[in-house]
Design a protein around this motif. Structure first.
Motif, PDB file in Angstrom:
ATOM      1  N   SER A 174       0.777  -1.508  -0.124  1.00  8.07           N
ATOM      2  CA  SER A 174      -0.019   0.247   0.198  1.00  8.07           C
ATOM      3  C   SER A 174       0.998   0.964  -0.252  1.00  8.07           C
ATOM      4  CB  SER A 174      -0.733   0.497   1.299  1.00  8.07           C
ATOM      5  OG  SER A 174      -0.313  -0.077   2.409  1.00  8.07           O
ATOM      6  N   ASP A 175       1.819   1.063   0.376  1.00  4.91           N
ATOM      7  CA  ASP A 175       3.263   2.094   0.183  1.00  4.91           C
ATOM      8  C   ASP A 175       4.080   2.003  -1.232  1.00  4.91           C
ATOM      9  OD1 ASP A 175       2.854   2.644   3.082  1.00  4.91           O
ATOM     10  OD2 ASP A 175       4.251   1.427   3.541  1.00  4.91           O
ATOM     11  N   VAL A 176       3.626   0.997  -1.922  1.00  4.98           N
ATOM     12  CA  VAL A 176       4.419   1.608  -3.248  1.00  4.98           C
ATOM     13  C   VAL A 176       3.485   2.849  -3.818  1.00  4.98           C
ATOM     14  CG1 VAL A 176       4.956   0.444  -5.825  1.00  4.98           C
ATOM     15  CG2 VAL A 176       4.880  -0.705  -3.639  1.00  4.98           C
ATOM     16  N   PRO A 177       4.421   3.944  -4.627  1.00  6.93           N
ATOM     17  CA  PRO A 177       3.595   4.797  -5.169  1.00  6.93           C
ATOM     18  C   PRO A 177       2.709   4.424  -6.539  1.00  6.93           C
ATOM     19  CG  PRO A 177       6.132   5.311  -5.013  1.00  6.93           C
ATOM     20  CD  PRO A 177       6.051   3.907  -4.533  1.00  6.93           C
ATOM     21  N   SER A 178       1.902   4.758  -6.046  1.00  5.06           N
ATOM     22  CA  SER A 178       0.890   4.057  -7.699  1.00  5.06           C
ATOM     23  C   SER A 178       1.150   5.094  -9.093  1.00  5.06           C
ATOM     24  CB  SER A 178      -0.817   4.810  -7.204  1.00  5.06           C
ATOM     25  OG  SER A 178      -0.871   5.759  -7.186  1.00  5.06           O
ATOM     26  N   ASP A 179       1.452   6.233  -9.511  1.00  7.19           N
ATOM     27  CA  ASP A 179       1.956   6.432 -10.666  1.00  7.19           C
ATOM     28  C   ASP A 179       3.266   6.003 -10.716  1.00  7.19           C
ATOM     29  OD1 ASP A 179       3.436   7.751  -7.430  1.00  7.19           O
ATOM     30  OD2 ASP A 179       4.294   9.441  -9.292  1.00  7.19           O
ATOM     31  N   LEU A 180       4.115   5.666  -9.784  1.00 17.13           N
ATOM     32  CA  LEU A 180       5.200   4.649 -10.305  1.00 17.13           C
ATOM     33  C   LEU A 180       4.852   3.210 -10.894  1.00 17.13           C
ATOM     34  CD1 LEU A 180       7.994   3.790  -7.645  1.00 17.13           C
ATOM     35  CD2 LEU A 180       8.112   5.115 -10.163  1.00 17.13           C
ATOM     36  N   LEU A 181       3.780   2.808 -10.285  1.00 14.97           N
ATOM     37  CA  LEU A 181       2.830   1.682 -11.397  1.00 14.97           C
ATOM     38  C   LEU A 181       2.277   1.846 -12.342  1.00 14.97           C
ATOM     39  CD1 LEU A 181       1.354  -0.533  -8.056  1.00 14.97           C
ATOM     40  CD2 LEU A 181       3.322  -1.250  -9.577  1.00 14.97           C
ATOM     41  N   GLU A 182       1.296   3.143 -12.721  1.00 12.22           N
ATOM     42  CA  GLU A 182       0.679   4.006 -13.812  1.00 12.22           C
ATOM     43  C   GLU A 182       1.421   4.189 -15.358  1.00 12.22           C
ATOM     44  OE1 GLU A 182      -1.943   7.024 -11.919  1.00 12.22           O
ATOM     45  OE2 GLU A 182      -3.491   5.136 -10.359  1.00 12.22           O
ATOM     46  N   ALA A 183       2.251   5.230 -14.235  1.00  9.39           N
ATOM     47  CA  ALA A 183       3.580   5.581 -15.766  1.00  9.39           C
ATOM     48  C   ALA A 183       3.877   3.528 -16.022  1.00  9.39           C
ATOM     49  CB  ALA A 183       5.202   5.938 -15.020  1.00  9.39           C
ATOM     50  N   ALA A 184       3.960   2.589 -15.099  1.00  9.84           N
ATOM     51  CA  ALA A 184       5.047   1.273 -15.787  1.00  9.84           C
ATOM     52  C   ALA A 184       4.155   0.562 -17.008  1.00  9.84           C
ATOM     53  CB  ALA A 184       5.209   0.369 -15.076  1.00  9.84           C
ATOM     54  N   GLN A 185       2.697   1.252 -16.601  1.00  9.91           N
ATOM     55  CA  GLN A 185       1.317   0.435 -17.255  1.00  9.91           C
ATOM     56  C   GLN A 185       1.318   1.519 -18.235  1.00  9.91           C
ATOM     57  OE1 GLN A 185      -2.589   0.246 -15.366  1.00  9.91           O
ATOM     58  NE2 GLN A 185      -3.515  -0.938 -16.197  1.00  9.91           N
ATOM     59  N   MET A 186       1.141   2.576 -18.458  1.00  9.00           N
ATOM     60  CA  MET A 186       1.097   3.044 -19.731  1.00  9.00           C
ATOM     61  C   MET A 186       2.609   2.771 -20.546  1.00  9.00           C
ATOM     62  SD  MET A 186      -1.293   5.953 -19.306  1.00  9.00           S
ATOM     63  CE  MET A 186      -1.678   7.299 -19.076  1.00  9.00           C
ATOM     64  N   ASP A 187       3.413   2.924 -19.670  1.00  7.00           N
ATOM     65  CA  ASP A 187       4.358   2.012 -20.507  1.00  7.00           C
ATOM     66  C   ASP A 187       4.696   1.083 -21.618  1.00  7.00           C
ATOM     67  OD1 ASP A 187       6.184   4.282 -20.810  1.00  7.00           O
ATOM     68  OD2 ASP A 187       7.673   3.592 -19.066  1.00  7.00           O
ATOM     69  N   GLY A 188       3.533   0.027 -20.967  1.00  8.70           N
ATOM     70  CA  GLY A 188       3.023  -1.354 -22.117  1.00  8.70           C
ATOM     71  C   GLY A 188       3.325  -2.113 -20.729  1.00  8.70           C
ATOM     72  N   ALA A 189       3.899  -2.356 -19.796  1.00  6.01           N
ATOM     73  CA  ALA A 189       4.181  -3.167 -19.013  1.00  6.01           C
ATOM     74  C   ALA A 189       2.780  -4.204 -18.225  1.00  6.01           C
ATOM     75  CB  ALA A 189       5.220  -2.751 -18.251  1.00  6.01           C
ATOM     76  N   GLY A 190       2.827  -5.595 -18.294  1.00  8.50           N
ATOM     77  CA  GLY A 190       2.062  -6.300 -17.773  1.00  8.50           C
ATOM     78  C   GLY A 190       1.961  -6.313 -16.004  1.00  8.50           C
ATOM     79  N   PRO A 191       1.050  -6.932 -16.040  1.00 10.28           N
ATOM     80  CA  PRO A 191       1.002  -7.345 -14.473  1.00 10.28           C
ATOM     81  C   PRO A 191       2.187  -8.114 -13.531  1.00 10.28           C
ATOM     82  CG  PRO A 191      -0.986  -8.241 -15.734  1.00 10.28           C
ATOM     83  CD  PRO A 191      -0.321  -7.829 -16.825  1.00 10.28           C
TER      84      PRO A 191
END
Lengths: 284, 276
Positions: A174-191
């Motif tokens: 819950s402390d992992v910054p969600s913008d990092l995850l979203e940015a990775a998703q934008m770049d096409g990274a899967g789960p």
């Protein structure tokens, strides 16, 4: 000096009941102290005899190996990986699902150790529920506690302890910054790639301290194994705490049992020191 | 988020896996409940053949169930009170003053939280024999308190660090001593934290089997942890129902305390301060 007075009661209690026994462990393991007989009345200092005997004792070697199997199998692999898997799969699910699945896993952890052991004892017994299910599926059952004692105690400890890792990882994620995850998703990274390249590197300190803590909790497990197999059949599931108990209280050799305990204490001490060091930034 | 067929399949798969894990985790637990209310219980989870309260009534016997529950309450409750009191006292200088030995002391405390206490039980037994403390409930209580104390100090210091110093300074200006401001200002502000420490100590002492099993001999002094184990040892084929009922009775206080504390603090209370 007046400022440290409030520390005194705690220091006295810790000194008598924790530091005392640790020092006493070192002393006893160099003696032939026994629970009864001549060696109980006047124990002799026997130098390194206990340790020389240990090196050649196949029971000790067996117990060290089984302790490693138990700890790696149930804690490092079982609890850690299953706890991580649960934390990942439950992230972002509905509240109902989170509390239902999480609640069942935590329930096994909140139970007192003995009660957890009874539940697993009934489950794996020859007349237990697992065999009933296997029978219903047309598969042969067996007395798991007798035919596969190590697998049984490893499974029992995974069942009982996974909640700790799950809660730890849920809190960390819950402390992992969600913008990092979203940015990775934008770049096409899967789960999977998001987990491997974003989540895991962010929580790696938690993974380390979790691994150390569950290892420390697991090497000392006694009651769970004592109820399920009592270390048997024979010595097939006799980990260090059970061997130590047998030597000291069944064979009545306190000195030799303490030498075994010293092995456990030293291994635990090394892990505990590493654990304390990983948190040293918090020692303000 | 857009719901594509592929995503829906993935979600379905995740739900399936979670459901399977929950089922496997629930299976051993179910037996405790079904067997406890089944007067003809075996080791299988099944709908009670003959439902009734006989199992529970059987273990509510004074010597079998009630006395061990009371002993457990005394041992675990006493250990919790001692541990919380000493931890609160010790945490004050550690949290408020600059002391030269503070870092090494906290390092040792943290180190001690990790040590496997099982390892010292044989020497503790031998030490208790030397000190004539074997079979002493007070000695056992002190030992249980001591094993929880490092963790209690660590947690209490964490909670105390969060109480702002400015509130206390006001008390100092009014002429209060350190101990007075601890009692009248700091402790009331950290009551929720202290209750967590107390509950944590109570739960771990209540669940501890090995310590009373080795240090207490008289069955009259044994807590519920040993009582339920002795019952397990005596239990023949026909006693599995009462064993399950006893297990639930023994679990009830822990479960109740856990639910109260976790509801107030969000479920991960035992991790406060231990894992970051």
């Amino acid at each position: 000096m007046k400022r440290v007075v409030p520390l005194v009661p705690a220091v006295v209690l810790l000194g008598i009941f924790l530091v005392g026994p640790v020092l006493w462990t070192v002393y006893l393991s160099f003696t032939n102290t026994a629970l009864s007989g001549a060696a109980a009345r006047s124990p002799q200092f026997t130098g390194l005899d206990n340790f020389a005997r240990m090196i050649e004792d196949p029971a000790l070697l067996n117990a060290v190996w089984l302790t490693v199997v138990f700890t790696v199998g149930s804690a490092v692999i079982g609890q850690n990986c299953l706890g991580m898997l649960l934390a990942v799969l439950l992230a972002g699910r509905s509240r109902l699902l989170r509390s239902a699945v999480g609640g069942v896993v935590v329930a096994a952890w909140v139970l007192p150790e003995l009660v957890a052991a009874f539940a697993i004892y009934a489950f794996l017994n020859a007349d237990g529920s697992l065999n009933a299910v296997l029978d219903w599926l047309g598969l042969p059952g067996q007395n798991w506690l007798y035919t596969a004692p190590m697998a049984a105690v490893v499974l029992a400890n995974v069942w009982r302890g996974t909640a700790f890792s799950m809660l730890t990882y849920q809190a960390a994620m819950s402390d992992v910054p969600s913008d990092l995850l979203e940015a990775a998703q934008m770049d096409g990274a899967g789960p999977l790639r998001r987990f491997w390249h974003v989540t895991l590197p962010t929580i790696r300190r938690t993974v380390l301290s979790n691994l150390l803590l569950i290892t420390l909790q697991t090497i000392g497990v006694f009651a769970l194994i004592y109820v399920l197999t009592a270390g048997g059949p024979g010595e097939a599931s006799q980990t260090l705490p059970l061997l130590m108990y047998e030597q000291a209280f069944v064979f009545r050799e306190i000195g030799y049992g303490t030498a075994t305990a010293l092995v456990l204490l030293l291994v635990g001490g090394v892990f505990a020191a590493v654990y304390a060091r990983t948190l040293r930034e918090e020692l303000r | 988020m857009i719901s594509t067929p592929r995503r829906r399949v993935a979600t379905g798969f995740v739900h399936l896996v979670l459901g399977a894990i929950a089922l496997v985790f629930a299976a051993p637990l179910l037996w405790l409940v079904t067997a406890a209310v089944d007067e003809k219980a075996g080791l299988r989870t099944e709908l009670p053949e003959q439902p009734g309260p006989a199992n529970l009534l059987a273990v509510l016997d004074w010597e079998v169930g009630l006395l061990p529950m009371l002993n457990g309450l005394l041992l675990a409750g006493g250990a919790a009170v001692i541990s919380v009191t000493l931890a609160a006292l010790a945490a004050y200088p550690l949290s408020r003053y600059q002391l030269r030995f503070k870092r090494p002391f906290l390092y040792v405390v943290l180190f001690a939280t990790g040590l496997p206490m099982t390892a010292v039980m044989v020497p503790v037994y031998s030490m208790f024999v030397q000190l004539d403390l074997i079979d002493s409930m007070f000695g056992t209580m002190l030992f249980l308190a001591a094993t929880s104390l490092p963790y209690a100090i660590w947690m209490t210091k964490g909670f105390m660090d969060n109480v702002p110093l400015s509130l206390e300074e006001a008390a100092w200006v009014d002429g209060a001593s350190g101990m007075q401001s601890l009692r009248q200002v700091v402790l009331p502000l950290m009551l929720p934290g202290l209750s967590v420490v107390g509950v944590f100590t109570f739960i771990s002492a209540w669940g501890n089997f090995f310590v009373p099993f080795t240090l207490l001999l008289d069955p009259e002094k044994q807590p519920a942890a040993v009582g339920v184990f002795a019952f397990f040892g005596r239990a023949g084929l026909e006693s599995y129902g009462p064993l399950a009922a006893y297990s639930l009775l023994y679990t009830a206080p822990v479960l109740g305390l856990y639910l109260i504390v976790s509801r107030r603090l969000g479920g991960t209370f035992t991790l406060a301060g231990a894992v970051k």
